[in-house]
Design an enzyme around this catalytic site. Structure first.
Site: not given
Ligand SMILES: Cc1cc2nc3c(=O)[nH]c(=O)nc-3n(C[C@H](O)[C@H](O)[C@H](O)COP(=O)(O)OP(=O)(O)OC[C@H]3O[C@@H](n4cnc5c(N)ncnc54)[C@H](O)[C@@H]3O)c2cc1C
Length: 557
Positions: A162, A343, A367
């Site tokens: 991502w 709507g 972020e």
């Molecule tokens: C379009 C897009 C652009 C992005 N750009 C960048 C970028 O430029 N650079 C970069 O480094 N990253 C980037 N990201 C990554 C983004 O920062 C991550 O997707 C985000 O930090 C969440 O991580 P994850 O997707 O692995 O979700 P997860 O960490 O797996 O989380 C999934 C769900 O579980 C919840 N959760 C996670 N941990 C816990 C916990 N301990 N307790 C309870 N609930 C929890 C979260 O809130 C979420 O609802 C991007 C993502 C997208 C989709």
């Protein structure tokens, strides 16, 4: 920091650039084609064209040295145009962050200099397939390459997921595990063994390029280790969270307002049951006014935090988390309500609000997700509660009561009720050890964010009345309108804190039936209920301001 005039000029140039290069038809077409307009992004960053990235590069490296407040204003404006394009610009900012914070003077000269002079696009590579919210689970490695016992370089192996600008950047800051811990490296595009995947097919921000990265024995010289010392990566990332989260908060504000600014004029022209929708309370008071109040509460928090960071108060990570949480959640709600406000038209591509709604959805994910924000806020403020023996929020409430004495109409008394209730809830949670339940810990984060934002909006309304608001502060609303918005939001915050607090503290078994009446009294439930008086007429006032009418609306059919 930029002079006010310079900021105004930059905002004007940005608007003009967007008007010319990114009209609605172009945005809709690119969104449908799922295409990042890389030429436009490059022109935005080209110092001989728009040169938007110069704003956040320090002057000594060829930039304009914009401060936090400046960057917030620019980010909001970019998000009003298109959140995908804004994300591309943000990626260069994020990518250069570890350099600004932790690089050696030589590294700064090279990389920040190249961003300023060449408009070099950066990407920020932290997230991995298995390491999202928990960056500690990082698996990408950077192994030392030794020559005569000296570290001359590193070999990077692993994958990133991502990554914004992942397929289009010229340089990447990549977080990888060295023998001494996580560290940032600069990797240039075209490095041997470094590849990126095809762009992700996303729900929103389809004008932004997002791609996975793969590293297979990618060699970088030792001078690509940012700061030259291993193991500083997580500290360098942490050092700017307050700042970078404010940028995403500004995205929430920009996108939320962009949607409302389409719904508001639409509702003046759309006639139903014999009169414009804008004259119907059942419409404005559900779909428009509450969202304006939430966005402006969030804006107050963003502006206060930006001002404090610029004044040298440190990185303010928790405040950045509160700002991001409130502004991005409010932005999402406002965009969703704007679809409803239009709507059936709102549900089509042509009217843009559905695109804005899809775009702004990312702001509660990247972020740091909203849930991670709740945890960050809760953990930090919990320490304040413990250190002050439960007095932290009572003290904040007393400050708001003093503000109320000077400005009786800005809702500071109601915000104070929210703070007192919060203090009581935290104390009950401490005594009954309720934060062992993760859900309670996270809900506390939400209540804190609401209460603190209510206090912030009351202060902004008071400062505006005194003519002492920050010179670059948003001026959309005058002092009486801000006071009405503040009262509306404070009522919502106080009710949320007290009622949801009661619900979850009881739900977690924190109060016995015998203790319940005393607990309800300690939360000042009845005062909070009484404070709801006047809510409807304040909403009428705000609707009048939004629709630039003087008289109160007639009771609509
Ligand atoms: C379009 C897009 C652009 C992005 N750009 C960048 C970028 O430029 N650079 C970069 O480094 N990253 C980037 N990201 C990554 C983004 O920062 C991550 O997707 C985000 O930090 C969440 O991580 P994850 O997707 O692995 O979700 P997860 O960490 O797996 O989380 C999934 C769900 O579980 C919840 N959760 C996670 N941990 C816990 C916990 N301990 N307790 C309870 N609930 C929890 C979260 O809130 C979420 O609802 C991007 C993502 C997208 C989709």
């Amino acid at each position: 920091m930029l002079a006010q005039k310079t900021l105004k000029l930059s905002l004007k140039s940005l608007k003009e650039f967007a008007k010319k290069r990114l009209p609605d038809e172009t945005l809709i077409e690119l969104d449908e084609k799922d295409e990042c307009p890389i030429d436009i992004v490059r022109d935005m960053c080209d110092p001989d064209k728009l040169g938007i990235q110069l704003l956040f590069i320090p002057e000594e490296y060829g930039g304009m040295g914009g401060g936090t407040f400046d960057v917030y204003c620019i980010c909001e404006e970019m998000a009003r145009i298109d959140l995908g394009i804004a994300t591309s610009v943000l990626a260069t900012f994020l990518g250069s962050d570890p350099i600004t914070v932790g690089a050696t003077p030589e590294q700064k000269k090279v990389w920040l200099g190249r961003i300023a002079e060449e408009g070099l696009l950066f990407a920020y590579g932290a997230t991995e397939p298995e390491a999202g919210s928990d960056l500690g689970a990082l698996r990408t490695t950077a192994d030392r390459v030794l020559q005569d016992g000296r570290v001359v370089g590193y070999k990077i192996n692993g994958a990133k997921q991502w990554i914004s600008n992942g397929g289009v950047a010229g340089a990447y800051t990549v977080l990888a595990n060295t023998p001494s811990g996580p560290s940032w490296f600069v990797v240039e595009s075209g490095a041997k063994g470094f590849t990126h995947d095809r762009p992700e097919d996303k729900h929103g921000i389809r004008l932004s390029n997002t791609a996975a990265l793969a590293f297979s024995d990618v060699y970088v010289d030792a001078d690509r280790l940012i700061g030259g010392v291993e193991g500083q990566g997580l500290n360098q990332a942490q050092a700017v969270f307050g700042y970078t989260r404010l940028m995403v908060a500004a995205f929430g504000l920009g996108a939320g307002w962009a949607a409302l600014d389409r719904a508001i004029p639409y509702s003046t022209k759309r006639i139903q049951a014999g009169s414009p929708l804008s004259e119907k309370q059942g419409y404005t008071h559900k779909l428009i006014v509450p969202h304006v109040a939430r966005l402006e509460a969030a804006r107050s928090y963003v502006e206060e935090t930006a001002e404090r960071i610029d004044a040298g108060e440190g990185s303010l990570n928790t405040e950045g988390a509160i700002a991001k949480y409130m502004a991005t959640e409010a932005g999402n709600q406002a965009a969703d309500a704007s679809i409803q406000a239009l709507g059936g038209y709102g549900y089509t591509h042509e009217y843009m609000v559905e695109k804005i709604s899809r775009d702004v959805r990312i702001t509660t994910i990247y972020e740091g997700t909203s849930e991670i924000m709740e945890m960050t806020i809760s953990r930090d403020r919990w320490q304040f509660h413990l250190k002050t023996r439960g007095q932290h929020y009572h003290e904040k409430a007393r400050e708001l009561e003093a503000l109320h004495a000077r400005h009786p109409n800005v809702g500071a008394d109601i915000a104070a009720l929210a703070h007192h209730a919060l203090a009581e809830l935290l104390e009950k949670a401490r005594v009954a050890r309720l934060t062992r339940h993760q859900h309670i810990l996270f809900r506390i984060g939400e209540w804190i964010a609401y209460a603190e934002s209510a206090g912030s909006l009351a202060r902004r309304a008071a400062r505006t009345a005194e003519g002492k608001v920050h010179e670059k502060s948003n001026r959309r609303f005058d002092a009486p309108a801000l006071a009405a918005l503040s009262r509306i939001f404070a009522r919502e915050a106080a009710l949320k804190v007290a009622e949801e607090g009661l619900r979850w503290v009881c739900g977690a078994g924190g109060v016995s039936a015998t203790d319940m009446p005393a607990f309800e009294t300690s939360l000042q439930m009845s005062a909070i209920h009484r404070a709801q008086a006047g809510l409807l007429s304040d909403m009428d006032t705000v609707a009048d301001v939004l629709y630039a009418r003087v008289a109160k609306p007639a009771l609509a059919a």
